[in-house]
Design a protein around this motif. Structure first.
Motif, PDB file in Angstrom:
ATOM      1  N   ALA A  96       0.838  -1.206   0.000  1.00 29.23           N
ATOM      2  CA  ALA A  96       0.000   0.000   0.000  1.00 29.23           C
ATOM      3  C   ALA A  96       0.875   1.258   0.000  1.00 29.23           C
ATOM      4  N   ALA A  97       1.924   1.264   0.807  1.00 26.36           N
ATOM      5  CA  ALA A  97       2.821   2.420   0.852  1.00 26.36           C
ATOM      6  C   ALA A  97       3.576   2.570  -0.469  1.00 26.36           C
ATOM      7  N   GLN A  98       4.027   1.452  -1.029  1.00 27.64           N
ATOM      8  CA  GLN A  98       4.716   1.508  -2.320  1.00 27.64           C
ATOM      9  C   GLN A  98       3.777   2.006  -3.412  1.00 27.64           C
ATOM     10  N   ALA A  99       2.537   1.572  -3.367  1.00 27.58           N
ATOM     11  CA  ALA A  99       1.553   2.011  -4.364  1.00 27.58           C
ATOM     12  C   ALA A  99       1.367   3.525  -4.283  1.00 27.58           C
ATOM     13  N   ASP A 100       1.251   4.045  -3.067  1.00 29.46           N
ATOM     14  CA  ASP A 100       1.123   5.495  -2.909  1.00 29.46           C
ATOM     15  C   ASP A 100       2.336   6.214  -3.475  1.00 29.46           C
ATOM     16  N   ALA A 101       3.526   5.692  -3.172  1.00 27.40           N
ATOM     17  CA  ALA A 101       4.758   6.320  -3.660  1.00 27.40           C
ATOM     18  C   ALA A 101       4.843   6.257  -5.178  1.00 27.40           C
ATOM     19  N   LEU A 102       4.572   5.083  -5.737  1.00 28.10           N
ATOM     20  CA  LEU A 102       4.683   4.934  -7.189  1.00 28.10           C
ATOM     21  C   LEU A 102       3.648   5.785  -7.917  1.00 28.10           C
ATOM     22  N   CYS A 103       2.428   5.768  -7.445  1.00 31.04           N
ATOM     23  CA  CYS A 103       1.396   6.586  -8.088  1.00 31.04           C
ATOM     24  C   CYS A 103       1.709   8.071  -7.952  1.00 31.04           C
ATOM     25  N   GLY A 104       2.205   8.470  -6.799  1.00 26.73           N
ATOM     26  CA  GLY A 104       2.575   9.864  -6.604  1.00 26.73           C
ATOM     27  C   GLY A 104       3.699  10.290  -7.525  1.00 26.73           C
ATOM     28  N   LEU A 105       4.738   9.474  -7.623  1.00 25.07           N
ATOM     29  CA  LEU A 105       5.863   9.810  -8.500  1.00 25.07           C
ATOM     30  C   LEU A 105       5.473   9.762  -9.965  1.00 25.07           C
ATOM     31  N   ALA A 106       4.767   8.712 -10.361  1.00 27.30           N
ATOM     32  CA  ALA A 106       4.385   8.567 -11.772  1.00 27.30           C
ATOM     33  C   ALA A 106       3.525   9.736 -12.227  1.00 27.30           C
ATOM     34  N   GLY A 107       2.709  10.243 -11.333  1.00 26.73           N
ATOM     35  CA  GLY A 107       1.845  11.372 -11.667  1.00 26.73           C
ATOM     36  C   GLY A 107       2.596  12.658 -11.925  1.00 26.73           C
ATOM     37  N   THR A 108       3.872  12.717 -11.526  1.00 29.14           N
ATOM     38  CA  THR A 108       4.657  13.945 -11.711  1.00 29.14           C
ATOM     39  C   THR A 108       5.620  13.867 -12.891  1.00 29.14           C
ATOM     40  N   LEU A 109       5.722  12.700 -13.526  1.00 28.55           N
ATOM     41  CA  LEU A 109       6.701  12.528 -14.605  1.00 28.55           C
ATOM     42  C   LEU A 109       6.265  13.258 -15.875  1.00 28.55           C
ATOM     43  N   SER A 110       7.247  13.798 -16.563  1.00 33.54           N
ATOM     44  CA  SER A 110       6.978  14.471 -17.830  1.00 33.54           C
ATOM     45  C   SER A 110       6.795  13.432 -18.933  1.00 33.54           C
ATOM     46  N   ALA A 111       6.265  13.868 -20.051  1.00 34.91           N
ATOM     47  CA  ALA A 111       6.105  12.974 -21.203  1.00 34.91           C
ATOM     48  C   ALA A 111       7.461  12.432 -21.645  1.00 34.91           C
TER      49      ALA A 111
END
Length: 167
Positions: A96-111
């Protein structure tokens, strides 16, 4: 990157893991011969998540790290992850913590970051599935579209007959 599908896939997987843990078969039902236990499946996912997070962070720092899933299928490594996490409940919390981290980071990545080719080696059951560069966004989408749903089905298959598999 829109991470809605990834968040949904993690939520569904964690719901399935909780369903299996709360079933009549106990927190870690005995799998069929040659299959992983619920804890091993969760350890595999936790290891894949760590690998994916490492890859995302490396791309974000412009230093691309290869994506290699071999350690996530190694029995000794799975058992160590189970022990370090404190079993199924600890693994669910970690995921659950990894999912939050991955979703948070992925949401900030540029194209451009999502399009970055990542040298990728994927094995399944000891068989080579892929050995070629994959865009980072494709690795992340693959978790949401294939990897997590596949392991959700694998977890639910551990439920005893007659136990509802709805999550």
């Amino acid at each position: 990157m829109d991470t809605t599908a990834l968040r949904d896939a993690y939520r569904t997987l964690l719901d399935a893991a909780a369903t299996v843990a709360g079933s009549e078969a106990g927190p870690s039902p005995v799998p069929p011969p040659g299959e992983w236990s619920a804890e091993q499946i969760l350890a595999h996912i936790a290891l894949l998540n760590a690998t994916t997070l490492t890859t995302v962070c490396s791309v974000a720092t412009a230093a691309v790290t290869p994506y290699d899933n071999r350690t996530s299928a190694d029995t000794w490594t799975l058992d160590r992850m189970i022990a370090l996490s404190g079993g199924a409940a600890g693994l669910r919390d970690r995921i659950a913590a990894q999912a939050d981290a991955l979703c948070g980071l992925a949401g900030t990545l540029s194209a451009a970051e999502l399009d970055t080719p990542v040298p990728t080696l994927l094995l399944s059951g000891g068989a080579l599935m892929l050995d070629q560069p994959v865009p980072l966004g494709g690795l992340i989408s693959g978790l949401a579209d294939s990897e997590l749903p596949g392991h959700t089905r694998q977890l639910l298959a551990l439920l005893p007959d007659g136990v509802p598999a709805a999550t």
